[in-house]
Design a protein around this motif. Structure first.
Motif, PDB file in Angstrom:
ATOM      1  N   GLU A   6       7.801   0.935  -5.428  1.00  0.00           N
ATOM      2  CA  GLU A   6       6.541   0.436  -5.969  1.00  0.00           C
ATOM      3  C   GLU A   6       5.355   1.269  -5.497  1.00  0.00           C
ATOM      4  O   GLU A   6       4.444   1.575  -6.277  1.00  0.00           O
ATOM      5  CB  GLU A   6       6.353  -1.022  -5.545  1.00  0.00           C
ATOM      6  CG  GLU A   6       5.053  -1.655  -6.025  1.00  0.00           C
ATOM      7  CD  GLU A   6       4.849  -3.051  -5.463  1.00  0.00           C
ATOM      8  OE1 GLU A   6       3.688  -3.510  -5.425  1.00  0.00           O
ATOM      9  OE2 GLU A   6       5.846  -3.699  -5.066  1.00  0.00           O
ATOM     10  N   TRP A   7       5.354   1.627  -4.225  1.00  0.00           N
ATOM     11  CA  TRP A   7       4.215   2.325  -3.634  1.00  0.00           C
ATOM     12  C   TRP A   7       4.341   3.846  -3.688  1.00  0.00           C
ATOM     13  O   TRP A   7       3.436   4.562  -3.278  1.00  0.00           O
ATOM     14  CB  TRP A   7       4.037   1.894  -2.180  1.00  0.00           C
ATOM     15  CG  TRP A   7       3.599   0.465  -2.018  1.00  0.00           C
ATOM     16  CD1 TRP A   7       3.149  -0.375  -3.003  1.00  0.00           C
ATOM     17  CD2 TRP A   7       3.566  -0.290  -0.800  1.00  0.00           C
ATOM     18  NE1 TRP A   7       2.837  -1.604  -2.472  1.00  0.00           N
ATOM     19  CE2 TRP A   7       3.075  -1.594  -1.121  1.00  0.00           C
ATOM     20  CE3 TRP A   7       3.888   0.001   0.525  1.00  0.00           C
ATOM     21  CZ2 TRP A   7       2.912  -2.577  -0.156  1.00  0.00           C
ATOM     22  CZ3 TRP A   7       3.730  -1.000   1.486  1.00  0.00           C
ATOM     23  CH2 TRP A   7       3.243  -2.266   1.146  1.00  0.00           C
ATOM     24  N   ASN A   8       5.506   4.348  -4.162  1.00  0.00           N
ATOM     25  CA  ASN A   8       5.748   5.794  -4.190  1.00  0.00           C
ATOM     26  C   ASN A   8       5.636   6.413  -2.790  1.00  0.00           C
ATOM     27  O   ASN A   8       5.043   7.471  -2.591  1.00  0.00           O
ATOM     28  CB  ASN A   8       4.775   6.508  -5.150  1.00  0.00           C
ATOM     29  CG  ASN A   8       4.962   6.070  -6.585  1.00  0.00           C
ATOM     30  OD1 ASN A   8       6.089   5.946  -7.060  1.00  0.00           O
ATOM     31  ND2 ASN A   8       3.871   5.801  -7.274  1.00  0.00           N
ATOM     32  N   LEU A   9       6.213   5.692  -1.829  1.00  0.00           N
ATOM     33  CA  LEU A   9       6.260   6.180  -0.451  1.00  0.00           C
ATOM     34  C   LEU A   9       7.713   6.250  -0.010  1.00  0.00           C
ATOM     35  O   LEU A   9       8.576   5.548  -0.552  1.00  0.00           O
ATOM     36  CB  LEU A   9       5.490   5.234   0.481  1.00  0.00           C
ATOM     37  CG  LEU A   9       3.987   5.064   0.241  1.00  0.00           C
ATOM     38  CD1 LEU A   9       3.429   4.001   1.192  1.00  0.00           C
ATOM     39  CD2 LEU A   9       3.258   6.382   0.424  1.00  0.00           C
ATOM     40  N   SER A  10       7.997   7.086   0.983  1.00  0.00           N
ATOM     41  CA  SER A  10       9.358   7.151   1.510  1.00  0.00           C
ATOM     42  C   SER A  10       9.679   5.838   2.219  1.00  0.00           C
ATOM     43  O   SER A  10       8.780   5.106   2.657  1.00  0.00           O
ATOM     44  CB  SER A  10       9.495   8.321   2.486  1.00  0.00           C
ATOM     45  OG  SER A  10       8.731   8.076   3.656  1.00  0.00           O
TER      46      SER A  10
END
Length: 376
Positions: A314-318
């Motif tokens: 959702e957050w486009n984070l690892s």
């Protein structure tokens, strides 16, 4: 020139499984009547196909007839495009939904991602009572609603409800196709005082329309928890599973009312008649697949109580970045669906997101400390 064009097309439709901050996200262009939703895998057996079925059920809850050609819903990779003009919505619902869509598109989430989280969208449709009421056209007063029906003289009495903490008087009109109302009065068995009213109506697409009204007949967001466990309309949807429910607990007989057996048979007959009508519908959701509504519930549950893995998408984070942000926050499991993994409450993590989405109510099913209305 042709080679350059092909490269640009390939880039436009490319998406990556490694959801780092450097990822490119393919986004269909947003047209006037279209909205782009982002699907984020929430559990091991999750798929975009299942989630689209959940989306269709959510749209049907607000009256969509969903034509069989399905031109109103399309997807590419993890992005879903819906077209308001192709979902079988009436003019009132389209007008209200257009307002909601405009608020979504103006949000930081949409401006950043060029899409709104699919789970957030479902919560905004049915998890905000005022949104649901306006989208399905539930009148603001009970008198206006009942003005469309003629109640039968027969009444049922429920002294041992599986939902209400009070006694209930059940009234109903004759069933005429997809045209019927059920009225429940929550009453004090000693004084006869009416605490609140709950209604069920039949929508033309086979779904039920729920209403909750206070003792003065004014529409309200949720049932009073001191008198009933009915919660918000979304909880009614979860409990009824698109059906007219029969009695599930033993009841006493009371003078001037249908006997418990008569009431039970009446409700079952109405339910089966309604079910047969729904199975004859050519457009809409598949009512023969009785448990598909669960796919809608999984969409809003996994959004309101996401796992770190889902938040990574959702957050486009690892995943490691997300886990670092969540460190110190307690995790829990959802008893009904343990396969969702270790979860966090949306209210606890929303301020950690790298972008701000359109605010949602603090609870989908129960009385909310935060109850949004973006249709004002």
């Amino acid at each position: 020139m042709k080679k350059i064009t092909l490269i640009l097309i390939a880039i436009a439709f490319w998406s990556c499984e490694n959801h780092s901050t450097d990822d490119l996200v393919a986004v269909p262009k947003v047209e006037n009547s279209s909205l782009t939703l982002k699907w984020n895998k929430a559990y091991p057996d999750d798929s975009i196909d299942k989630s689209i079925i959940g989306l269709k059920w959510a749209l049907s809850f607000i009256g969509a007839e969903l034509p069989v050609n399905e031109v109103g819903i399309s997807y590419q990779n993890n992005l879903i495009s819906i077209d308001l003009n192709e979902l079988g919505l009436n003019s009132n619902t389209k007008e209200k939904l257009t307002v909601l869509h405009s608020k979504i598109i103006a949000s930081e989430e949409y401006q950043t991602q060029q899409a709104v989280d699919l789970g957030r969208y479902i919560v905004l449709l049915i998890g905000a009572s005022e949104h649901y009421y306006e989208l399905v056209g539930t009148p603001s007063t009970l008198s206006e609603l009942l003005g469309n029906y003629t109640l039968l003289p027969q009444k049922g009495y429920v002294n041992n409800s599986s939902v209400s903490l009070e006694h209930r008087i059940i009234e109903f009109s004759e069933q005429n196709g997809f045209d019927q109302v059920f009225l429940s009065k929550e009453v004090n068995p000693i004084t006869g005082e009416i605490y609140e009213y709950e209604t069920i109506e039949l929508l033309p697409n086979g779904q039920l329309r729920f209403g909750i009204f206070d003792s003065n007949g004014n529409r309200k967001n949720n049932a009073d928890p001191s008198h009933s466990n009915a919660g918000k309309p979304a909880k009614c949807m979860w409990c009824h599973e698109s059906n007219i429910n029969q009695l599930y607990t033993p009841q006493n007989d009371f003078p001037s009312y249908l006997t418990a057996s008569e009431l039970q048979n009446t409700l079952i007959n109405y339910r089966e008649s309604n079910r047969n009508l729904k199975l004859q519908l050519t457009n809409g959701v598949d009512f023969s697949q009785t448990q598909q509504h669960t796919l809608t519930e999984l969409l809003y549950i996994s959004f309101m109580e996401p796992s770190a893995e889902r938040l990574s998408l959702e957050w486009n984070l690892s995943l490691s970045e997300v886990q670092n942000l969540l460190s110190g926050l307690p995790a829990h499991q959802y008893a009904e669906f343990p396969f969702l993994g270790n979860l966090y409450y949306r209210n606890d993590i929303e301020n950690l997101a790298p972008f701000v989405g359109l605010t949602v109510s603090s609870s989908v099913r129960e009385q909310s400390t935060i109850e949004v209305n973006h249709l004002d």
